[in-house]
Design an enzyme around this catalytic site. Structure first.
Site, PDB file in Angstrom:
ATOM      1  N   HIS A  70      82.797  27.463  44.379  1.00 27.92           N
ATOM      2  CA  HIS A  70      82.025  28.636  43.935  1.00 27.92           C
ATOM      3  C   HIS A  70      81.235  29.178  45.105  1.00 27.92           C
ATOM      4  CE1 HIS A  70      78.827  30.831  41.661  1.00 27.92           C
ATOM      5  NE2 HIS A  70      79.800  31.027  40.808  1.00 27.92           N
ATOM      6  N   VAL A  76      77.751  28.883  46.832  1.00 29.31           N
ATOM      7  CA  VAL A  76      76.468  29.077  46.166  1.00 29.31           C
ATOM      8  C   VAL A  76      76.506  28.285  44.857  1.00 29.31           C
ATOM      9  CG1 VAL A  76      77.225  31.206  45.019  1.00 29.31           C
ATOM     10  CG2 VAL A  76      74.791  30.811  45.399  1.00 29.31           C
ATOM     11  N   GLY A  79      74.634  30.025  38.875  1.00 31.10           N
ATOM     12  CA  GLY A  79      73.401  30.198  38.123  1.00 31.10           C
ATOM     13  C   GLY A  79      73.426  29.494  36.779  1.00 31.10           C
ATOM     14  N   CYS A  80      74.604  29.423  36.161  1.00 29.59           N
ATOM     15  CA  CYS A  80      74.707  28.785  34.852  1.00 29.59           C
ATOM     16  C   CYS A  80      74.371  27.296  34.923  1.00 29.59           C
ATOM     17  CB  CYS A  80      76.086  28.996  34.243  1.00 29.59           C
ATOM     18  SG  CYS A  80      77.439  28.310  35.217  1.00 29.59           S
ATOM     19  N   ASP A  84      71.731  25.496  32.622  1.00 27.43           N
ATOM     20  CA  ASP A  84      72.120  24.321  31.845  1.00 27.43           C
ATOM     21  C   ASP A  84      71.152  23.162  32.083  1.00 27.43           C
ATOM     22  OD1 ASP A  84      74.371  23.384  30.002  1.00 27.43           O
ATOM     23  OD2 ASP A  84      74.202  21.725  31.429  1.00 27.43           O
TER      24      ASP A  84
END
Length: 171
Positions: A70, A76, A79-80, A84
């Site tokens: 990613h 990076v 964001g999820c 989480d």
């Protein structure tokens, strides 16, 4: 018996295997999906709302699995995964308080991303303020949270909701 107010990575892994809080309490994910290396503090009456707080950390190294995929040539942290982790901590909090069952994320009010976690970062810090705790037939926790990378806030989330369920077969 007094509850612990901090936890090591080994203890968090034990939670994922059902060996920390108890076999019928909410579990943390294991292996790559455990987005927490330690809980620095957890309490029932601190935080912005006086209903509890959690401060936890994740050590960042360039070898973390998500940097390879990613994105290619632009690594990076997704964001999820930070979001989480915040849900993971709300569920852990409910189990730490004594709730029994399986934890499930139920939603979030608003999420803002104002930065990123790159492979050269050192540490992510999660700070959660418990807003509401429901321990009736419905067991649910609601929290506001921030995520920092190397001391700089880069995510914020309001109204993170996690429920604890005795049966998730029809969820």
């Amino acid at each position: 018996m007094e509850k612990a107010n901090s936890f090591t990575k080994e203890q968090l892994i034990a939670c994922g295997n059902g060996n920390l809080l108890g076999p019928n309490r909410p579990r943390l994910p294991v292996d790559n999906m455990l987005m927490i290396d330690r809980i620095i503090t957890i309490n029932e009456d601190g935080g912005e709302f006086g209903k509890g707080e959690i401060v936890a950390e994740l050590d960042i190294t360039p070898e973390l699995w998500f940097f390879d995929c990613h994105f290619k040539t632009d690594p990076v942290m997704p964001g999820c995964l930070g979001l989480d982790a915040m849900w993971q901590l709300v569920g852990f909090y409910l189990g730490w308080e004594g709730a029994e069952g399986k934890g499930r994320a139920l939603g979030v009010g608003e999420v803002k991303f104002t930065g990123q976690v790159l492979p050269n970062a050192k540490k992510v810090t999660y700070k959660l303020n418990i807003k509401r705790k429901i321990h009736r037939k419905l067991v649910m926790g609601i929290a506001d949270a921030t995520m920092e990378v190397d001391g700089r806030q880069i995510y914020s989330a309001t109204d993170l909701k996690v429920g604890i369920f005795s049966d998730t077969s029809t969820f």
